[in-house]
Design an enzyme around this catalytic site. Structure first.
Site, PDB file in Angstrom:
ATOM      1  N   LYS A 140      -1.897  -2.306 -10.840  1.00 33.88           N
ATOM      2  CA  LYS A 140      -2.566  -1.014 -11.000  1.00 33.88           C
ATOM      3  C   LYS A 140      -1.810  -0.094 -11.956  1.00 33.88           C
ATOM      4  CE  LYS A 140      -2.645   0.377  -6.719  1.00 33.88           C
ATOM      5  NZ  LYS A 140      -2.044  -0.778  -6.028  1.00 33.88           N
ATOM      6  N   ARG A 194      -6.013   6.217  -0.620  1.00 30.02           N
ATOM      7  CA  ARG A 194      -5.621   4.992   0.073  1.00 30.02           C
ATOM      8  C   ARG A 194      -6.094   4.983   1.518  1.00 30.02           C
ATOM      9  NH1 ARG A 194      -0.431   4.053  -3.292  1.00 30.02           N
ATOM     10  NH2 ARG A 194       0.207   1.957  -2.747  1.00 30.02           N
ATOM     11  N   ARG A 240       9.687  -8.337  -8.929  1.00 29.06           N
ATOM     12  CA  ARG A 240       9.881  -6.970  -9.404  1.00 29.06           C
ATOM     13  C   ARG A 240      11.104  -6.334  -8.744  1.00 29.06           C
ATOM     14  NH1 ARG A 240       4.918  -2.824  -9.018  1.00 29.06           N
ATOM     15  NH2 ARG A 240       5.567  -2.532  -6.882  1.00 29.06           N
ATOM     16  N   ARG A 270      13.151  -1.669  -7.161  1.00 24.75           N
ATOM     17  CA  ARG A 270      12.486  -0.755  -6.223  1.00 24.75           C
ATOM     18  C   ARG A 270      12.882  -1.117  -4.803  1.00 24.75           C
ATOM     19  NH1 ARG A 270       6.228   0.524  -7.389  1.00 24.75           N
ATOM     20  NH2 ARG A 270       6.265   0.586  -5.119  1.00 24.75           N
ATOM     21  N   ARG A 295       3.622  -3.829   3.267  1.00 22.11           N
ATOM     22  CA  ARG A 295       2.747  -3.075   2.350  1.00 22.11           C
ATOM     23  C   ARG A 295       1.402  -3.773   2.178  1.00 22.11           C
ATOM     24  NH1 ARG A 295       6.295  -2.781  -2.570  1.00 22.11           N
ATOM     25  NH2 ARG A 295       4.595  -1.666  -3.570  1.00 22.11           N
TER      26      ARG A 295
HETATM   27  P1  AMP Z   1       2.850   2.670  -5.113  1.00 20.21           P
HETATM   28  O1  AMP Z   1       3.805   2.866  -6.250  1.00 20.21           O
HETATM   29  O2  AMP Z   1       1.465   3.131  -5.429  1.00 20.21           O
HETATM   30  O3  AMP Z   1       2.879   1.270  -4.570  1.00 20.21           O
HETATM   31  O4  AMP Z   1       3.353   3.628  -3.930  1.00 20.21           O
HETATM   32  C1  AMP Z   1       4.634   3.475  -3.376  1.00 20.21           C
HETATM   33  C2  AMP Z   1       4.697   4.118  -1.996  1.00 20.21           C
HETATM   34  O5  AMP Z   1       4.400   5.511  -2.111  1.00 20.21           O
HETATM   35  C3  AMP Z   1       3.684   3.588  -0.994  1.00 20.21           C
HETATM   36  O6  AMP Z   1       4.107   2.390  -0.360  1.00 20.21           O
HETATM   37  C4  AMP Z   1       3.587   4.760  -0.039  1.00 20.21           C
HETATM   38  O7  AMP Z   1       4.717   4.833   0.804  1.00 20.21           O
HETATM   39  C5  AMP Z   1       3.650   5.947  -0.985  1.00 20.21           C
HETATM   40  N1  AMP Z   1       2.291   6.310  -1.449  1.00 20.21           N
HETATM   41  C6  AMP Z   1       1.793   6.236  -2.713  1.00 20.21           C
HETATM   42  N2  AMP Z   1       0.527   6.660  -2.771  1.00 20.21           N
HETATM   43  C7  AMP Z   1       0.185   6.994  -1.494  1.00 20.21           C
HETATM   44  C8  AMP Z   1      -1.014   7.479  -0.885  1.00 20.21           C
HETATM   45  N3  AMP Z   1      -2.130   7.699  -1.606  1.00 20.21           N
HETATM   46  N4  AMP Z   1      -0.981   7.733   0.439  1.00 20.21           N
HETATM   47  C9  AMP Z   1       0.135   7.542   1.171  1.00 20.21           C
HETATM   48  N5  AMP Z   1       1.283   7.057   0.676  1.00 20.21           N
HETATM   49  C10 AMP Z   1       1.310   6.779  -0.651  1.00 20.21           C
END
Ligand code: AMP
Length: 203
Positions: A14, A89, A128, A134, A145
């Site tokens: 994404k 989400r 990654r 990360r 996740r």
């Molecule tokens: P991502 O980089 O999109 O995978 O996001 C990394 C982490 O940020 C996720 O595993 C959540 O802990 C938090 N996060 C990102 N976007 C959201 C969202 N829309 N709602 C809740 N937590 C989020």
């Protein structure tokens, strides 16, 4: 005008695709994950409240996330369109986003879903962890996740499909190929929205 949401499980690409599409469409790519990570890095209050959830692979509470997105979408660069990467989400976030856009007199133009096989995703994310470091890419957290995605976010596919907004694209393959697929469905969606050619003269 492009007001897009990019959906898909963790590791489906994404972030990469959102940035590429955003550059082509000249709109900002808004990644809630990136905003949270920047806040964690800067040690802000928002970062402090998000970090424990992120490290565990869980979602940050909607109350925190929704306010952050509301604030970001109100910035001048987002008034001409945006690509949301990683938001909404949860179904509560879907409702909040609907409200934010309705208040601005707009709505989403399309939702793009990147699909991918879970085993392949776990492999990608674990790789990654080595390259980007990360902290939420450790294998146990990666599995959490994926599980959280299935439980809380996968149902959004149905929600947006019912609204006729959803376009699903195979997320596996070369980065350029996936971008081309996304551009193709966007072009088709734009054609479907446009009045049939010659309509202006008809009648
Ligand atoms: P991502 O980089 O999109 O995978 O996001 C990394 C982490 O940020 C996720 O595993 C959540 O802990 C938090 N996060 C990102 N976007 C959201 C969202 N829309 N709602 C809740 N937590 C989020």
């Amino acid at each position: 005008m492009s007001r897009l949401v990019l959906l898909g499980p963790p590791g489906a690409g994404k972030g990469t695709q959102a940035k590429r599409l955003a550059a082509r469409l000249a709109v900002p790519a808004i990644s809630t994950g990136d905003i949270f990570r920047a806040n964690v890095a800067q040690g802000t209050e928002l970062g402090l409240s998000a970090k424990e959830y992120m490290d565990a692979g869980k979602y940050v509470p909607d109350s925190v996330t929704n306010l952050m997105v509301r604030d970001r979408l109100a910035q001048p660069d987002a008034t001409g369109g945006f690509i949301l990467d990683g938001y909404p989400r949860t179904t509560d976030q879907v409702r909040e986003l609907d409200d934010m856009l309705a208040e601005a007199g707009t709505s989403l133009t399309a939702v793009l879903e990147l699909t991918a096989d879970t085993d392949e995703l776990v492999r990608r994310l674990t790789l990654r962890a080595g390259t980007e470091g990360r902290s939420d890419d450790a294998e146990g957290v990666v599995r959490t996740r994926q599980q959280v995605y299935l439980e809380q976010t996968a149902p959004l596919v149905e929600v947006y499909s019912t609204r006729g907004l959803l376009h699903s694209v195979d997320g596996l393959g070369a980065v350029e190929e996936v971008t081309a697929r996304l551009e193709q469905v966007l072009a088709q969606a734009a054609d479907a929205d446009a009045p049939p050619a010659g309509d202006a003269q008809a009648g």
